[in-house]
Scaffold this motif. Structure first.
Motif, PDB file in Angstrom:
ATOM      1  N   CYS A 119      29.492 -48.134 -20.576  1.00 32.40           N
ATOM      2  CA  CYS A 119      29.231 -46.757 -20.133  1.00 32.40           C
ATOM      3  C   CYS A 119      28.999 -45.869 -21.344  1.00 32.40           C
ATOM      4  CB  CYS A 119      30.406 -46.230 -19.309  1.00 32.40           C
ATOM      5  SG  CYS A 119      30.007 -44.742 -18.343  1.00 32.40           S
ATOM      6  N   SER A 151      26.429 -47.971 -16.983  1.00 32.18           N
ATOM      7  CA  SER A 151      26.350 -46.644 -16.386  1.00 32.18           C
ATOM      8  C   SER A 151      26.247 -45.604 -17.499  1.00 32.18           C
ATOM      9  CB  SER A 151      27.575 -46.376 -15.502  1.00 32.18           C
ATOM     10  OG  SER A 151      27.454 -45.133 -14.841  1.00 32.18           O
ATOM     11  N   GLU A 163      35.119 -42.970 -16.659  1.00 30.25           N
ATOM     12  CA  GLU A 163      34.443 -43.822 -15.688  1.00 30.25           C
ATOM     13  C   GLU A 163      34.750 -45.290 -15.955  1.00 30.25           C
ATOM     14  OE1 GLU A 163      29.965 -45.063 -14.143  1.00 30.25           O
ATOM     15  OE2 GLU A 163      30.272 -43.071 -15.007  1.00 30.25           O
TER      16      GLU A 163
END
Length: 352
Positions: free
Chosen positions: A53, A83, A95
């Motif tokens: 991420c 992501s 996240e």
């Protein structure tokens, strides 16, 4: 979101040497050494990472979906679970932490980068403002921070000599940080926007950072003393500056409460306070006493790569735990004008 179902820790942290400009490097070239640093520290390969991420800003890069270019540095083939957040990398870490909680991955790579040198970051950050009532007036980030500083002075919470003391302490602490952009005795300078002087404001510069998270016994395999994330939470203030008390940060206080920061004292606090006046607000919101080492790395006043500075606060706190210099640390990240969005994480050593 406490307590977590799995124990998750920061097992590696790396960052660039932050500089005023990195014209000779692209974002990918700036990021690559940092990615290699954290992978080498753990002995992992890209194929061993369960989730990736990133955090960055298209506004800084000046092009849409700019984060896809940074994936060249990570290696997105064969396909990876990936992501991105258009936020500081601290929110990318949040996240990734959530992803690891689900059990879908045991390791995660989090990275963030920002190049502020190509344009006027003070103007770019106005795009964060309320588009109807505030943004058309074009108040830049320093002017808004000056409003907050003046409000603190008017309420008797600080004064200009005290703010100068915050700046001097931060830059002196940065003497031991080889990655800092500013360190040592730095003149406080002239007014930028009254009451803030040059020394009250963060340096403009470029930089990147990366962190590796791991869960449970995997973390113990990868790191001698993992920095366990005991709690993490983020909150936001009202978008309109006119309905907020700029001398306080209830979102920081609430995030800290939900992260468990007030359950036991911390010995270290890495605060993402780009302006000296914002450290005053955060110290009060987090009830930090003089016995807490605040920003031993120098903080954002020593190096403030936009979109990476918040992740660096978490990384610096974790690095102190890795080295045995801290047992229980608080890390804070912010985004938006006048501490609008705030994230707080509590990290502990293995024996806590």
């Amino acid at each position: 979101m406490r307590p977590p179902i799995r124990d998750i820790a920061v097992v590696a942290f790396g960052q660039t040497d932050h500089t005023r400009t990195s014209d000779e490097q692209s974002e990918v070239e700036m990021l690559m050494p940092v990615l290699h640093q954290v992978l080498d520290a753990t002995g992992l390969k890209t194929s061993d990472i369960g989730f990736t991420c990133s955090g960055s800003s298209d506004y800084l890069a000046g092009r849409a979906f700019s984060f896809t270019m940074a994936l060249d540095g990570v290696g997105a083939w064969p396909p990876i679970s990936e992501s991105h957040v258009e936020m500081d990398g601290a929110w990318a870490l949040y996240e990734a932490w959530t992803k690891l909680l689900t059990g879908e991955a045991d390791t995660a790579l989090v990275y963030a980068y920002g190049k502020s040198s190509p344009g006027s970051v003070r103007d770019v950050l106005t795009r964060q403002l309320d588009p109807y009532y505030v943004a058309p007036l074009w108040p830049d980030s320093v002017a808004l921070a000056a409003l907050q500083a003046q409000a603190l002075i008017d309420e008797g919470h600080t004064d200009e000599p005290a703010l100068a003391g915050v700046a001097a302490r931060s830059r002196e602490s940065a003497t031991g940080n080889p990655h800092a952009q500013l360190r040592g005795s730095v003149p406080h300078g002239d007014y930028v926007v009254n009451p803030l002087r040059t020394g009250d404001c963060p340096p403009i510069g470029d930089g990147a950072a990366a962190v590796i998270l791991a869960a449970g016994d995997r973390a113990r395999e990868l790191c001698e003393r993992p920095a366990w994330i005991r709690g993490i939470d983020h909150r936001i203030e009202a978008h309109s500056l006119g309905v907020r008390d700029l001398t306080d940060s209830p979102s920081t206080r609430l995030a800290a409460e939900r992260a468990g920061a007030f359950e036991r004292p911390v010995d270290t606090a890495e605060l993402h306070a780009p302006f000296t006046s914002q450290e005053v607000v955060l110290r009060r919101a987090l009830s930090l006493g003089d016995d807490v080492a605040v920003n031993p790395s120098g903080g954002a006043l020593a190096a403030n790569p936009v979109m990476a500075a918040g992740l660096i606060r978490i990384g610096e706190a974790a690095a102190r735990i890795h080295a045995g210099g801290s047992d229980r640390a608080l890390a804070h990240a912010t985004s938006g004008p006048c501490l609008q969005q705030n994230l707080v994480a509590v990290l502990e050593g293995e024996d806590q």
